[in-house]
Write an enzyme that holds these catalytic residues in place. Structure first.
Site, PDB file in Angstrom:
ATOM      1  N   HIS A   1       0.815  -1.217   0.000  1.00  0.00           N
ATOM      2  CA  HIS A   1       0.000   0.000   0.000  1.00  0.00           C
ATOM      3  C   HIS A   1       0.847   1.264   0.000  1.00  0.00           C
ATOM      4  O   HIS A   1       0.364   2.340  -0.321  1.00  0.00           O
ATOM      5  CB  HIS A   1      -1.060  -0.008   1.112  1.00  0.00           C
ATOM      6  CG  HIS A   1      -0.589   0.333   2.491  1.00  0.00           C
ATOM      7  ND1 HIS A   1      -0.288  -0.608   3.445  1.00  0.00           N
ATOM      8  CD2 HIS A   1      -0.393   1.529   3.092  1.00  0.00           C
ATOM      9  CE1 HIS A   1       0.061  -0.003   4.565  1.00  0.00           C
ATOM     10  NE2 HIS A   1       0.006   1.294   4.382  1.00  0.00           N
TER      11      HIS A   1
ATOM     12  N   SER B   1       3.863   2.278   8.550  1.00  0.00           N
ATOM     13  CA  SER B   1       3.668   1.302   7.492  1.00  0.00           C
ATOM     14  C   SER B   1       4.981   1.066   6.776  1.00  0.00           C
ATOM     15  O   SER B   1       5.657   2.017   6.396  1.00  0.00           O
ATOM     16  CB  SER B   1       2.649   1.804   6.487  1.00  0.00           C
ATOM     17  OG  SER B   1       1.381   1.440   6.899  1.00  0.00           O
TER      18      SER B   1
ATOM     19  N   ASP C   1       1.103  -7.684   2.270  1.00  0.00           N
ATOM     20  CA  ASP C   1       1.248  -6.247   2.027  1.00  0.00           C
ATOM     21  C   ASP C   1       2.713  -5.820   1.897  1.00  0.00           C
ATOM     22  O   ASP C   1       3.259  -5.160   2.776  1.00  0.00           O
ATOM     23  CB  ASP C   1       0.561  -5.482   3.166  1.00  0.00           C
ATOM     24  CG  ASP C   1       0.264  -4.038   2.786  1.00  0.00           C
ATOM     25  OD1 ASP C   1       0.827  -3.550   1.783  1.00  0.00           O
ATOM     26  OD2 ASP C   1      -0.523  -3.390   3.496  1.00  0.00           O
TER      27      ASP C   1
HETATM   28  N1  ARG Z   1      -4.735   0.732   7.521  1.00  0.00           N
HETATM   29  C1  ARG Z   1      -3.442   0.730   6.931  1.00  0.00           C
HETATM   30  C2  ARG Z   1      -2.836   2.125   7.035  1.00  0.00           C
HETATM   31  O1  ARG Z   1      -3.303   2.951   7.723  1.00  0.00           O
HETATM   32  C3  ARG Z   1      -3.458   0.224   5.531  1.00  0.00           C
HETATM   33  C4  ARG Z   1      -4.100   1.117   4.527  1.00  0.00           C
HETATM   34  C5  ARG Z   1      -4.063   0.634   3.118  1.00  0.00           C
HETATM   35  N2  ARG Z   1      -4.909  -0.492   2.882  1.00  0.00           N
HETATM   36  C6  ARG Z   1      -6.230  -0.396   2.538  1.00  0.00           C
HETATM   37  N3  ARG Z   1      -6.919  -1.493   2.394  1.00  0.00           N
HETATM   38  N4  ARG Z   1      -6.823   0.753   2.348  1.00  0.00           N
HETATM   39  O2  ARG Z   1      -2.219   2.731   6.229  1.00  0.00           O
HETATM   40  N1  GLU Z   2      -1.264   1.481   7.619  1.00  0.00           N
HETATM   41  C1  GLU Z   2      -0.634   2.505   8.394  1.00  0.00           C
HETATM   42  C2  GLU Z   2       0.352   3.334   7.582  1.00  0.00           C
HETATM   43  O1  GLU Z   2       0.208   3.512   6.400  1.00  0.00           O
HETATM   44  C3  GLU Z   2      -0.009   1.895   9.581  1.00  0.00           C
HETATM   45  C4  GLU Z   2      -1.068   1.450  10.436  1.00  0.00           C
HETATM   46  C5  GLU Z   2      -1.201   2.327  11.639  1.00  0.00           C
HETATM   47  O2  GLU Z   2      -1.802   3.398  11.559  1.00  0.00           O
HETATM   48  O3  GLU Z   2      -0.666   1.865  12.629  1.00  0.00           O
HETATM   49  O4  GLU Z   2       1.255   3.921   8.101  1.00  0.00           O
END
Ligand code: ARG
Ligand code: GLU
Length: 717
Positions: A86, A652, A222
């Site tokens: 991502h 991330s 990921d």
């Molecule tokens: N929650 C994770 C973060 O904050 C992954 C985001 C990307 N993935 C998604 N399915 N939108 O960045």
């Molecule tokens: N998916 C998040 C990022 O892009 C990390 C997840 C979180 O917020 O801990 O940094």
């Protein structure tokens, strides 16, 4: 005897507060002072110098900011890095077309010559950091107004930065820590030639998509691979075909040994921002006002975009990254509300505030410094909350993935200023060129029908939720006839038609401004900016300045109150260390989540009817044949694991490191029950989610047939 008891009690109290492992994002330079003993007790085998040193190669030389908001780490002596899928997503998307759909099919360079350049993508190394608090704080005093203080800090910071980068290729900044009670100089080195090496198909790299996002159990592969290139001298260089792979001072060995509950883990990366020391009023504002309103706007956007994506594969690609961005915070907000409620966070903060107030009132000096802070917060928050909401609402509707044509038009407003201020012709021309690039990118991912639906739905919400004094003139005029306005708007505007736009920009001259000023999208953008400038930005800035002062003093107060304990500074997108252990959790009564997910779970989720759960045939075949190579464990293929490391957005792609300093995973998310850790950490519920590095290796080798890449890694078996 009594004395002995108190001192025993005291040392026990200090020790037990120090014992608290999981919570906290620590400054790498200060580990030797505050953390390393605890880390050793938790199982870590190396030294603080192995993590951060300016005298020898250390882990910090292998951890980078990736792009603008992620972390990545080096895994080979030839500049190979791993980050999340991502995080590489927009680069992968940019190389994708309906014919070469790398998002869907994945991409694997089978030799270095096949690696794909990504103009604009950078990685940033930390060269060193230095506490410059004394120098900065010597320049300010309590009699200064907040504006004066800001200005003084800014000027002194600029001096420090100039001295630090003089005669180097470095870039530097001075960042506030503990909400302005401490300052660090951060010196960085930026590499600009970063090429895409490999990415699994989205059906693996984004498996579970937004359905599983922020959730455990998770089965997402990921990750993506890039390579840093440098000039002949190993120093940063602009992209050139002949650049050489970068040879880092340090890279991470990769462990194939796997994870077990209770194992020490450490995450080393760039957490963006946290808000651990806010008063209860802040949580109230978020939970009662801001989040619910923002959630409902995004409900609407997602409803429209999802339907359009399901109906048309072209729109599916075009809106993939936008959708992910919109839904990501949307889902986190919902989790935060729930998590704070379960923690009874507001009541906890209120109880602390009572104790704090009593402590401040105990003696006159403290009372003068901290005694009125909470009262001042109470007075500030009603206004502050209202302005924050209005500002976010305008931006959600018109700017941040709101009505897209208006968002684009807004970036043209600068032309008017330049021309009316008589900017030299070349400057205007350069701006037009930049806008050409921007519009080209914009139209690649633009569907006018989606935008028209957004237009109608969002304007309606705006009318329902924003006081009339914030309505742009165009909206006031069209009230009750929105549908008709929409039709004329899109018939007339340049900002929804790539051909017309191109023609306009190609023939741009000072007189083109007239045409622009009559464009309905431009007009709306102009009106919205006007309202923002006149009615929101100044008062909001003033409220923010007031809040900044209160925050700084309240933080100082909390540090004094907790004397003897070491509080960690809020995240501020500087390099931090967080440590904890591999551990499952109990999300609700009678349910326990294990620490590890496996490929079996991918197969269990497989469902051709749900887009997020399509499993590629090849992966099924590998699973059926249990063809896991050396990466599996007792006939299973590990996929993801969770641990108690305190992470946030920006983490991330961060390396997850074992007690010996080997890479065991790549951090990519947090579990939904614990996302309130940005505001309050709950050791029972907060878990970071990592890709098990063995799954990445398995995919590179067995799935992609790019096993040649493993040869440059250092694998520990
Ligand atoms: N929650 C994770 C973060 O904050 C992954 C985001 C990307 N993935 C998604 N399915 N939108 O960045
Ligand atoms: N998916 C998040 C990022 O892009 C990390 C997840 C979180 O917020 O801990 O940094």
């Amino acid at each position: 005897m009594k004395k002995l008891l108190t001192s025993l009690l005291l040392s026990w109290l200090i020790a037990s507060s120090l014992l608290r492992a999981d919570e906290g994002m620590w400054i790498p330079m200060l580990l030797s002072r505050f953390n390393i003993d605890i880390m050793h007790r938790e199982g870590f085998k190396l030294t603080a110098e192995d993590i951060y040193s300016i005298n020898k190669a250390s882990m910090k030389d292998a951890v980078m900011i990736f792009g603008g908001g992620c972390t990545a780490e080096l895994i080979s002596p030839d500049g190979l890095l791993i980050t999340n899928h991502h995080c590489g997503y927009s680069s992968i998307q940019r190389h994708s077309t309906v014919e070469h759909d790398y998002l869907t099919n994945g991409f694997w360079a089978m030799s270095r010559a096949e690696e794909l350049p990504n103009p604009g993508l950078t990685v940033t190394f930390l060269v060193r950091m230095e506490d410059v608090s004394q120098r900065i704080l010597a320049k300010v005093n309590d009699r200064m107004s907040e504006e004066e203080r800001e200005k003084t800090v800014r000027e002194e910071s600029q001096k420090i930065v100039a001295e630090a980068v003089k005669g180097t290729i470095y870039k530097a900044q001075v960042k506030p820590f503990y909400l302005g009670n401490q300052y660090f100089l951060i010196v960085q080195k930026v590499y600009k030639d970063v090429r895409l090496v490999g990415a699994p198909p989205s059906a693996i790299g984004k498996f579970g998509g937004d359905t599983d996002n922020w959730m455990w159990p998770r089965h997402t592969g990921d990750f993506s691979l890039f390579r840093i290139y440098a000039g002949k001298d190993n120093e940063p260089a602009e992209y050139a075909k002949g650049n050489q792979p970068y040879h880092p001072a340090y890279y991470f060995p990769i462990s194939l040994k796997g994870v077990h509950p209770g194992d020490f883990t450490m995450v080393f990366g760039y957490p963006g921002s946290t808000f651990e020391y806010e008063p209860s009023y802040h949580l109230q504002m978020l939970v009662d006002e801001l989040y619910p309103k923002l959630i409902s706007i995004r409900d609407k956007k997602l409803e429209i975009i999802n339907a359009a994506q399901n109906a048309d594969p072209k729109v599916r690609i075009q809106y993939a990254a936008k959708n992910a961005r919109i839904s990501n915070s949307w889902k986190r907000w919902k989790g935060e509300i729930r998590g704070l409620d379960k923690l009874d966070a507001i009541a906890k903060k209120q109880a602390f505030e009572k104790k704090f107030q009593a402590w401040a009132d105990e003696n006159p000096r403290r009372k003068a410094k901290y005694g009125s802070l909470l009262e001042e917060y109470a007075k500030l928050y009603p206004d502050y909350g209202r302005y924050r909401l209005n500002s976010s609402y305008i931006s959600e509707v018109f700017l941040r993935y709101g009505i897209e044509a208006v968002g684009l038009a807004r970036s043209f407003l600068v032309l008017e200023d330049m021309i009316s201020l008589n900017y030299p012709k070349e400057k205007v021309k350069a701006q037009v060129e930049a806008l050409k690039k921007r519009t080209e990118m914009f139209f690649r991912d633009y569907d006018v029908q989606v935008d028209q639906q957004l237009f109608l739905a969002l304007l309606k919400m705006y009318e329902e939720n924003m006081p009339q004094e914030y309505w742009p003139a165009s909206l006031l005029k069209c009230q009750g006839k929105e549908e008709k306005y929409m039709k004329t708007f899109y018939r007339k505007t340049l900002f929804a038609d790539s051909a017309k736009m191109r023609q306009f920009l190609d023939g741009f001259s000072a007189s083109s401004l007239k045409k622009l000023k009559k464009d309905p999208a431009y007009m709306l953008a102009d009106e919205v900016s006007g309202i923002f400038a006149a009615k929101i930005s100044t008062p909001l800035q003033q409220l923010e300045l007031k809040k900044k002062r209160l925050d700084r003093l309240y933080m100082a107060g909390q540090l004094a109150y907790h004397q003897g304990e070491h509080l960690y500074p809020d995240a501020n997108f500087t390099l931090r260390v967080t440590y904890g252990q591999v551990k499952g959790y109990e999300p609700r009564d009678a349910v326990y989540y294990l620490h590890l997910s496996t490929l079996k779970g991918v197969m269990e989720k497989d469902n051709p009817a749900i887009y997020d759960y399509h499993v590629p045939e090849k992966l099924k075949e590998l699973y059926r044949n249990k063809d896991f190579g050396p990466y599996g464990e007792k006939g299973r293929m590990p996929v993801c694991f969770i641990a108690t490391n305190h992470t946030t957005g920006g983490n991330s792609g961060s390396p997850v490191i074992d007690a010996e300093g080997n890479l065991i995973g790549v951090n990519f998310d947090r579990a939904w029950e614990g996302v309130m850790s940005d505001l309050m950490y709950n050791p029972a519920q907060c878990r970071n989610i990592s890709l098990d590095i063995r799954y990445a290796l398995f995919l590179i080798d067995k799935y992609a047939g790019a096993g040649y890449l493993l040869k440059e890694m250092k694998l520990i078996r």
